[in-house]
Design a protein around this motif. Sequence first.
Motif, PDB file in Angstrom:
ATOM      1  N   TRP A   1       0.825  -1.212   0.000  1.00  8.53           N
ATOM      2  CA  TRP A   1       0.000   0.000   0.000  1.00  8.53           C
ATOM      3  C   TRP A   1       0.850   1.249   0.000  1.00  8.53           C
ATOM      4  O   TRP A   1       1.852   1.329   0.716  1.00  8.53           O
ATOM      5  CB  TRP A   1      -0.899   0.018   1.245  1.00  8.53           C
ATOM      6  CG  TRP A   1      -1.854  -1.122   1.270  1.00  8.53           C
ATOM      7  CD1 TRP A   1      -1.663  -2.343   1.852  1.00  8.53           C
ATOM      8  CD2 TRP A   1      -3.143  -1.160   0.673  1.00  8.53           C
ATOM      9  NE1 TRP A   1      -2.762  -3.129   1.654  1.00  8.53           N
ATOM     10  CE2 TRP A   1      -3.688  -2.436   0.937  1.00  8.53           C
ATOM     11  CE3 TRP A   1      -3.902  -0.241  -0.054  1.00  8.53           C
ATOM     12  CZ2 TRP A   1      -4.955  -2.805   0.490  1.00  8.53           C
ATOM     13  CZ3 TRP A   1      -5.160  -0.608  -0.493  1.00  8.53           C
ATOM     14  CH2 TRP A   1      -5.670  -1.880  -0.222  1.00  8.53           C
ATOM     15  N   LYS A   2       0.424   2.236  -0.781  1.00 10.23           N
ATOM     16  CA  LYS A   2       1.050   3.555  -0.774  1.00 10.23           C
ATOM     17  C   LYS A   2       0.317   4.381   0.273  1.00 10.23           C
ATOM     18  O   LYS A   2      -0.896   4.574   0.194  1.00 10.23           O
ATOM     19  CB  LYS A   2       0.920   4.222  -2.142  1.00 10.23           C
ATOM     20  CG  LYS A   2       1.646   5.561  -2.223  1.00 10.23           C
ATOM     21  CD  LYS A   2       1.408   6.282  -3.541  1.00 10.23           C
ATOM     22  CE  LYS A   2       1.718   5.420  -4.723  1.00 10.23           C
ATOM     23  NZ  LYS A   2       1.480   6.123  -6.011  1.00 10.23           N
ATOM     24  N   THR A   3       1.053   4.841   1.280  1.00 10.17           N
ATOM     25  CA  THR A   3       0.440   5.656   2.334  1.00 10.17           C
ATOM     26  C   THR A   3       0.330   7.092   1.852  1.00 10.17           C
ATOM     27  O   THR A   3       1.226   7.601   1.174  1.00 10.17           O
ATOM     28  CB  THR A   3       1.242   5.596   3.646  1.00 10.17           C
ATOM     29  OG1 THR A   3       2.491   6.270   3.474  1.00 10.17           O
ATOM     30  CG2 THR A   3       1.484   4.165   4.097  1.00 10.17           C
TER      31      THR A   3
ATOM     32  N   ALA B   1       2.038  11.252  -1.153  1.00  8.42           N
ATOM     33  CA  ALA B   1       2.453   9.887  -0.864  1.00  8.42           C
ATOM     34  C   ALA B   1       3.696   9.931   0.022  1.00  8.42           C
ATOM     35  O   ALA B   1       4.608  10.719  -0.232  1.00  8.42           O
ATOM     36  CB  ALA B   1       2.736   9.144  -2.155  1.00  8.42           C
TER      37      ALA B   1
ATOM     38  N   SER C   1       5.024   6.708   1.893  1.00  7.21           N
ATOM     39  CA  SER C   1       5.776   5.464   1.989  1.00  7.21           C
ATOM     40  C   SER C   1       4.981   4.326   1.370  1.00  7.21           C
ATOM     41  O   SER C   1       3.824   4.500   0.978  1.00  7.21           O
ATOM     42  CB  SER C   1       6.072   5.148   3.462  1.00  7.21           C
ATOM     43  OG  SER C   1       4.864   4.905   4.167  1.00  7.21           O
ATOM     44  N   LEU C   2       5.634   3.177   1.305  1.00 12.21           N
ATOM     45  CA  LEU C   2       4.958   1.939   0.932  1.00 12.21           C
ATOM     46  C   LEU C   2       4.985   1.029   2.149  1.00 12.21           C
ATOM     47  O   LEU C   2       6.038   0.849   2.779  1.00 12.21           O
ATOM     48  CB  LEU C   2       5.662   1.255  -0.241  1.00 12.21           C
ATOM     49  CG  LEU C   2       5.739   2.036  -1.550  1.00 12.21           C
ATOM     50  CD1 LEU C   2       6.455   1.205  -2.612  1.00 12.21           C
ATOM     51  CD2 LEU C   2       4.368   2.451  -2.038  1.00 12.21           C
TER      52      LEU C   2
ATOM     53  N   LYS D   1       9.218   0.988   1.989  1.00 19.97           N
ATOM     54  CA  LYS D   1       9.947   2.016   1.247  1.00 19.97           C
ATOM     55  C   LYS D   1       9.496   3.390   1.723  1.00 19.97           C
ATOM     56  O   LYS D   1       8.311   3.616   1.938  1.00 19.97           O
ATOM     57  CB  LYS D   1       9.678   1.873  -0.250  1.00 19.97           C
ATOM     58  CG  LYS D   1      10.443   2.854  -1.109  1.00 19.97           C
ATOM     59  CD  LYS D   1      10.237   2.576  -2.584  1.00 19.97           C
ATOM     60  CE  LYS D   1      11.101   3.516  -3.399  1.00 19.97           C
ATOM     61  NZ  LYS D   1      10.950   3.278  -4.829  1.00 19.97           N
TER      62      LYS D   1
ATOM     63  N   LEU E   1       9.295   7.188   0.451  1.00 20.89           N
ATOM     64  CA  LEU E   1       9.294   7.804  -0.873  1.00 20.89           C
ATOM     65  C   LEU E   1      10.090   9.105  -0.948  1.00 20.89           C
ATOM     66  O   LEU E   1      10.562   9.463  -2.021  1.00 20.89           O
ATOM     67  CB  LEU E   1       7.854   8.017  -1.339  1.00 20.89           C
ATOM     68  CG  LEU E   1       7.042   6.710  -1.446  1.00 20.89           C
ATOM     69  CD1 LEU E   1       5.608   7.007  -1.833  1.00 20.89           C
ATOM     70  CD2 LEU E   1       7.688   5.748  -2.427  1.00 20.89           C
TER      71      LEU E   1
ATOM     72  N   TRP F   1      -5.186   4.745   1.995  1.00 26.90           N
ATOM     73  CA  TRP F   1      -4.003   4.252   1.307  1.00 26.90           C
ATOM     74  C   TRP F   1      -4.419   3.657  -0.031  1.00 26.90           C
ATOM     75  O   TRP F   1      -5.528   3.144  -0.179  1.00 26.90           O
ATOM     76  CB  TRP F   1      -3.298   3.196   2.144  1.00 26.90           C
ATOM     77  CG  TRP F   1      -2.743   3.701   3.448  1.00 26.90           C
ATOM     78  CD1 TRP F   1      -2.777   4.976   3.948  1.00 26.90           C
ATOM     79  CD2 TRP F   1      -2.068   2.918   4.433  1.00 26.90           C
ATOM     80  NE1 TRP F   1      -2.153   5.037   5.169  1.00 26.90           N
ATOM     81  CE2 TRP F   1      -1.717   3.786   5.494  1.00 26.90           C
ATOM     82  CE3 TRP F   1      -1.734   1.572   4.519  1.00 26.90           C
ATOM     83  CZ2 TRP F   1      -1.034   3.342   6.626  1.00 26.90           C
ATOM     84  CZ3 TRP F   1      -1.065   1.136   5.644  1.00 26.90           C
ATOM     85  CH2 TRP F   1      -0.695   2.003   6.690  1.00 26.90           C
ATOM     86  N   GLN F   2      -3.519   3.671  -0.997  1.00 26.48           N
ATOM     87  CA  GLN F   2      -3.785   3.155  -2.334  1.00 26.48           C
ATOM     88  C   GLN F   2      -3.029   1.857  -2.555  1.00 26.48           C
ATOM     89  O   GLN F   2      -1.831   1.769  -2.261  1.00 26.48           O
ATOM     90  CB  GLN F   2      -3.360   4.180  -3.384  1.00 26.48           C
ATOM     91  CG  GLN F   2      -4.114   5.478  -3.257  1.00 26.48           C
ATOM     92  CD  GLN F   2      -3.523   6.585  -4.124  1.00 26.48           C
ATOM     93  OE1 GLN F   2      -2.461   6.434  -4.714  1.00 26.48           O
ATOM     94  NE2 GLN F   2      -4.225   7.698  -4.191  1.00 26.48           N
TER      95      GLN F   2
ATOM     96  N   VAL G   1      -0.896  -0.850  -4.213  1.00 33.72           N
ATOM     97  CA  VAL G   1       0.151  -0.913  -5.212  1.00 33.72           C
ATOM     98  C   VAL G   1       0.150  -2.297  -5.836  1.00 33.72           C
ATOM     99  O   VAL G   1       0.283  -2.467  -7.036  1.00 33.72           O
ATOM    100  CB  VAL G   1       1.536  -0.584  -4.590  1.00 33.72           C
ATOM    101  CG1 VAL G   1       2.651  -0.756  -5.610  1.00 33.72           C
ATOM    102  CG2 VAL G   1       1.523   0.823  -4.016  1.00 33.72           C
TER     103      VAL G   1
END
Length: 142
Positions: A27-29, A37, A39-40, A56, A58, A138-139, A141
């Motif tokens: 998930w992209k926070t 965005a 982090s992941l 990760k 970003l 969150w989106q 990924v």
Amino acid sequence: MLRLSIALSALLFSQLSFAALTPVGLWKTIDEETNEAKSLVRISEQDGVLVGSVEKILNPAKQDAICEKCKGDKKNQPILGLQIIEGAKDAGDGSWQNGEILDPNNGKTYTLKLTPQEQGKVLEVRGYIAFFYRNQYWQRVE
């Protein structure tokens, strides 16, 4: 035979739909104040309980950030790789609850509720203390 085929197709489709509605994945926070965005986070399931770690960061300038305000064994640990979600369980209503989420920016731990939305493409992340809460969306990924 046609009825059996239709029934099996419906069952398979419902199973695939259910699988897409789980928080398990990457998930992209998104910061709720800036809509940027950050982090992941990878959410996985271990023995029926969800956990999530920062995979990760970003912003390149924050790659080496540590959790200065965290408590206990997470204090002064790198945010990259830090487990921020613990203990969420399937509530049976489409959400995962009763876990905890850590905000590494302020070191606070909140009670957690995760609710997949938009066919599993968005995850509503609610952290709350008593009646006060914060939501992030969150989106997915992957």
